[in-house]
Scaffold this active site. Structure first.
Site, short mmCIF file in Angstrom:
data_model
loop_
_atom_site.label_atom_id
_atom_site.label_comp_id
_atom_site.label_asym_id
_atom_site.label_seq_id
_atom_site.Cartn_x
_atom_site.Cartn_y
_atom_site.Cartn_z
N HIS A 152 0.91 -0.99 -0.03
CA HIS A 152 -0.29 -0.42 0.28
C HIS A 152 1.16 1.36 -0.20
O HIS A 152 0.73 2.15 0.62
CB HIS A 152 -0.76 -0.24 1.68
CG HIS A 152 -2.06 -0.65 1.63
ND1 HIS A 152 -2.83 -1.67 2.86
CD2 HIS A 152 -1.82 -1.84 0.32
CE1 HIS A 152 -3.25 -2.26 2.22
NE2 HIS A 152 -3.17 -2.73 1.11
N PRO A 153 1.86 1.29 -1.15
CA PRO A 153 2.79 2.51 -1.23
C PRO A 153 1.93 3.85 -1.57
O PRO A 153 0.75 3.54 -2.63
CB PRO A 153 3.45 2.52 -2.35
CG PRO A 153 3.38 1.60 -2.85
CD PRO A 153 2.14 0.74 -2.25
#
Length: 534
Positions: free
Chosen positions: A470-471
């Site tokens: 989940h960057p």
């Protein structure tokens, strides 16, 4: 192909947000859109079968990114899989449908100047996109293109964990996207009748026959073309040659938290001193491009089980064919079947931790074949204080950028993760799951008793933390000099250029980021069209 090809919009990246933008814009037959995707069509068999998502890692479908050496993780480089195909990461994720907490969006608005992005502003876009088979209004949609359903298969280990979590004091919930996020339960997923339902399926396939939507796969954009401070098109490589597409309207970057800032910098938009170091001509000195990078770190707590099987028992060709053909059977599991949201401290205004529970041994991104039956409970930090950055390693667009995730650089993150481990250990020592837990499975958990010391947990954190995929944050939106894009998603200092993907999140949402990325795509389309969902 004409000498000068011109569109109203060029959308770069056909992922969770980009597919939405292109599909919504072309609802108007007068609007001509070119959608460019660096990867191929999403036609791998593993895409359709929910439990097979990790089989796509480190294949031709994967950008296969690595972070720089993480000083808080014993110098390890973290592997970051990112899907390279139509649908982007919605074609490779674990399909968990989580929107985030009301506080997340209100903080975007109040602390970061993202006017128009508070919870009440974005809720209509979540509702519009959603086609939920169980939950309805006013908080859920049932008619949207993104199908959301309860999984057709839940392993007994996961159900036992939910009962054990409730026995350990967690509130039960059947809706993590309702009025309150906190609690323990089973996740809903972005599937339709047991099959993955990516944005390629939900948005692009229904639009495939529109003559005003042109989709080109295996088309890697090298740079945005600027003239007199305005984006006028893009240059991209396809079939071994460079092509150019021009716009009368705008260019929209939807490559995600890695590719969008990389493309801005390759186009001469970014930190001036850095761009000059790698040989890129500076067109717009925008220092915060690539800053504010952060991700949800996850920590696998893996336990051997006894007197019960796990998903590994069903990982065979017969079940794969069954899931692919009929959308039934154990491989319609999304692996991370259940979990919870909770607080590391009672004085926090919202949960800062999430758990993902898998009825199997899932660690190091499932790159190791499990040799024993296990259950995994993974605390995940969802309110992240640490920040990293992304920088170019070369002016050649084929080079991967330098990615520094900054995991645990802020001590508060480490403290919260340690507290989360203590709390979740109660869920495997209590209730019906406890009698099936035989002990820790990972070497870094060896010697743990029912209540390991903070030092033991910290050693495990540093050795086993991985990404939850989940960057965000590298093109953060806001209203001041920290922002890369304004609240209308327009890149500061450039006309006719916007970013619409997870990179614009100034702060990561509490929970899995696919649904918020789709929401961003929905709202971006309305911003481009001058509309408002309300």
């Amino acid at each position: 192909m004409s000498q000068r090809e011109t569109f109203d919009y060029v959308v770069v990246g056909a992922g969770s947000a980009g597919a939405v933008v292109a599909a919504r814009l072309t609802e108007d037959p007068r609007t001509r859109v070119l959608l460019l995707e660096a990867g191929p069509p999403a036609d791998a068999d593993e895409i359709d079968v929910p439990a097979a998502f990790a089989n796509l890692f480190k294949t031709k479908w994967d950008w296969n990114y690595q972070t720089s050496e993480q000083k808080q993780l014993e110098g390890r480089r973290a592997y970051w899989p990112r899907m390279k195909a139509l649908g982007g990461c919605s074609s490779m994720n674990a399909m968990i449908y989580i929107r985030g907490n009301r506080l997340d969006f209100d903080t975007w608005r109040d602390d970061h100047g993202a006017t128009g992005w508070g919870y009440d502003d974005v809720l209509p876009y979540f509702v519009r996109s959603e086609g939920n088979t169980r939950l309805g209004g006013p908080l859920h949609g049932q008619d949207g293109p993104l199908h959301v359903e309860d999984r057709r298969y839940t392993h007994p280990l996961t159900s036992m964990w939910v009962d054990s979590a409730v026995a350990a004091g967690f509130k039960p919930t059947d809706d993590f996207n309702g009025a309150e996020q906190e609690g323990a339960g089973l996740y809903q997923v972005t599937c339709r009748k047991g099959h993955r339902w990516s944005t390629a399926r939900a948005y692009l396939e229904p639009a495939a026959d529109r003559p005003n939507l042109v989709v080109r796969t295996d088309a890697m954009v090298h740079r945005v073309l600027l003239e007199s401070g305005r984006a006028v098109g893009v240059e991209y490589a396809r079939a071994g040659r460079l092509e150019t597409a021009y716009v009368d309207g705008e260019v929209v970057l939807s490559g995600g938290a890695v590719n969008s800032p990389q493309l801005l910098m390759l186009s001469g938009i970014g930190p001036g001193a850095h761009l000059r170091e790698v040989g890129v001509d500076v067109l717009v000195d925008l220092p915060t491009v690539g800053e504010n990078l952060h991700d949800h770190p996850a920590l696998p707590l893996v336990f051997r089980t006894r007197d019960v099987g796990d998903l590994l028992d069903h990982n065979n060709l017969v079940q794969f064919v069954r899931a692919k053909a009929t959308g039934t059977g154990p491989l319609t599991s999304n692996v991370g079947e259940g979990g919870c949201f909770f607080r590391s401290r009672d004085d926090l205004p919202a949960p800062d931790l999430q758990a993902h529970v898998a009825p199997s041994g899932f660690w190091d991104n499932a790159l190791h074949e499990a040799t024993q039956r296990c259950v995994t409970v993974a605390p995940t930090l969802v309110n992240v204080a640490s920040r990293g950055s992304l920088r170019l390693r070369s002016a050649d667009p084929r080079w991967h950028p330098e990615i520094d995730a900054g995991y645990y650089d802020d001590q508060r993150d480490l403290d919260a993760m340690i507290a989360g481990v203590h709390r979740l250990l109660e869920t495997v020592a209590t209730g019906p799951l406890a009698r099936h837990v035989a002990g820790p499975a990972l070497p870094t958990m060896r010697g743990w008793g029912p209540d390991p010391t903070d030092a033991q947990i910290e050693a495990h954190v540093r050795a086993q933390t991985q990404t939850l995929y989940h960057p965000v944050g590298t093109c953060a939106m806001g209203s001041d000099e920290r922002a890369v894009v304004d609240p209308d998603l327009r890149v500061r200092g450039v006309e006719g250029l916007r970013v619409a993907d997870a990179s614009v999140m100034p702060m990561v949402t509490r929970g899995n980021t696919n649904a918020p990325s789709i929401m961003i795509g929905e709202k971006a389309a309305d911003l481009l069209r001058g509309k408002d969902a309300r």
